[in-house]
Design an enzyme around this catalytic site. Structure first.
Site, mmCIF file in Angstrom:
data_model
loop_
_atom_site.group_PDB
_atom_site.id
_atom_site.type_symbol
_atom_site.label_atom_id
_atom_site.label_comp_id
_atom_site.label_asym_id
_atom_site.label_seq_id
_atom_site.Cartn_x
_atom_site.Cartn_y
_atom_site.Cartn_z
ATOM 1 N N GLY A 196 14.727 47.507 62.504
ATOM 2 C CA GLY A 196 14.515 46.944 63.647
ATOM 3 C C GLY A 196 13.490 46.107 64.075
ATOM 4 N N ASP A 246 21.206 46.245 63.742
ATOM 5 C CA ASP A 246 20.245 46.037 64.995
ATOM 6 C C ASP A 246 20.536 46.385 66.265
ATOM 7 O OD1 ASP A 246 18.695 45.760 62.829
ATOM 8 O OD2 ASP A 246 18.053 43.745 63.389
ATOM 9 N N GLU A 271 10.443 49.231 62.185
ATOM 10 C CA GLU A 271 10.066 48.277 61.414
ATOM 11 C C GLU A 271 8.922 47.290 62.031
ATOM 12 O OE1 GLU A 271 12.180 46.035 58.828
ATOM 13 O OE2 GLU A 271 13.689 45.462 60.460
#
Ligand code: F6P
Length: 342
Positions: A171, A128, A222
């Protein structure tokens, strides 16, 4: 001196390269020996160990995943967690521990050092790229490469059918993967968790792209949320650090786009493909350097520190600095990229 190594949290390409860097330099230069703890904090908590020596790290540089296994076990929530960890470290005569992980694993590492006096050095890991104090975490470059390749491929199928292709990438709280892969892949819309999106605006961009006789690609993280809605959850379950499981915003958005524009839309959820497989050359380079510098920090007795990339240098920062605040996408950067929307 005996050093323990563990990998915690979601796995990430490059973990094995870090382990190899630590062990190779630790054995060759400092004559240390090592012990691997299995599955993140579960290893020291339950005394679950694995042999970690030069033969164990042979051939692992390009391998995805982690030879030590990983989990999201939170020892601070376990009964007598701290006492059990201390007992197991003493039992295996481990004088220092290297914890390779993201915000949760390192959050525990910071508390174990600062509050309970355990000798821990941290190594930042996450696809991330949302840890503060380091310019990049390893795993991110690989994930962006995988997502970019997927977007490249989706362009041609979208154009053949003149459809909208919505690509959901990982993410949870930070849109770094969406932003980098969306820009690199020439997406027409990029939606990130840091900025709530307006579905009508998304549909306007989609429509304008069709007018130019191209099929639109919408990249959505997401954790992205519409202006007047809630985060889309896969189910109600929480992991032991209290995180919800996401996934669903892509599917939801496709339906909204179809409803509002009358254009056909499809969704591709990249999911764990972004975390699996061989690390990119950059991630191997970064992960290896992190490993070499982490064992140097152990040799210097510089505990409570995390290795970090700043510019092209590897530096040491307090672990707590990296975990205190999530590194999210700055609105100015998002605006810069938005010139390509529509
Ligand atoms: O933190 C890394 C990450 O891959 C996130 O992007 C994602 O939300 C999450 O892990 C998924 O975790 P799990 O391993 O529980 O599916």
């Amino acid at each position: 001196m005996r050093v323990g190594v563990l990998t915690g949290g979601g796995d990430c390409p490059g973990l094995n390269a870090v382990i190899r860097g630590i062990v190779r330099k630790g054995v060759q230069e400092y004559a240390y020996d090592f012990i691997g703890f299995r599955d993140g904090w579960r290893g020291p908590l339950e005394g679950d160990t694995v042999q970690l020596d030069i033969p164990a790290v042979r051939g692992i540089l390009p391998r995805g995943g982690t030879i030590l296994g990983s989990s999201r076990t939170n020892p601070l929530k376990a009964e007598n967690g701290i006492r059990r960890i201390k007992e197991n470290l003493a039992k295996y005569e481990v004088e220092a521990l290297i914890a390779i992980g993201g915000e949760d694993t390192l959050g525990v590492a910071a508390r174990l050092t600062d509050e309970y006096g355990i000798n821990v050095v941290g190594v930042p890991k996450t696809i991330d790229n949302d840890l503060s104090a380091t310019d990049y975490t390893f795993g991110f470059d690989t994930a962006v490469g995988i997502a970019t390749e997927a977007i490249d491929r989706l362009h041609t199928t979208a154009e053949s059918h003149m459809r909208v292709l919505v690509v959901e990438v990982m993410g949870r709280h930070a849109g770094w993967i969406a932003l980098h892969s969306g820009l690199a892949g020439g997406a027409n819309v990029i939606l990130i968790p840091e900025q709530r999106f307006d579905v009508d605006q998304v549909c306007a961009w989609v429509t304008s792209r069709f007018k130019a006789s191209y099929a639109p690609i919408v990249v959505v993280a997401e954790g992205a949320m519409p202006q007047d809605g809630e985060m889309v959850l896969k189910d109600g379950t929480l992991d032991s650090f209290g995180h919800v499981r996401l996934s669903g915003v892509g599917e939801w958005l496709s339906k909204e786009i179809e409803k509002r524009t009358g254009k056909e839309a499809r969704t591709t959820v990249l999911g764990h493909v972004q975390r699996g497989g061989t690390p990119s050359a950059f991630d191997r380079w970064l992960a290896t350097r992190f490993g070499l510098h982490a064992i140097d920090a152990v040799r210097d007795g510089d505990f409570g520190k995390m290795v970090a990339l700043q510019g092209t240098d590897i530096v040491r920062v307090p672990i707590a600095d990296a975990t205190a605040k999530l590194k999210t996408v700055d609105p100015t950067l998002y605006k810069e990229v938005s010139v390509f929307f529509g």
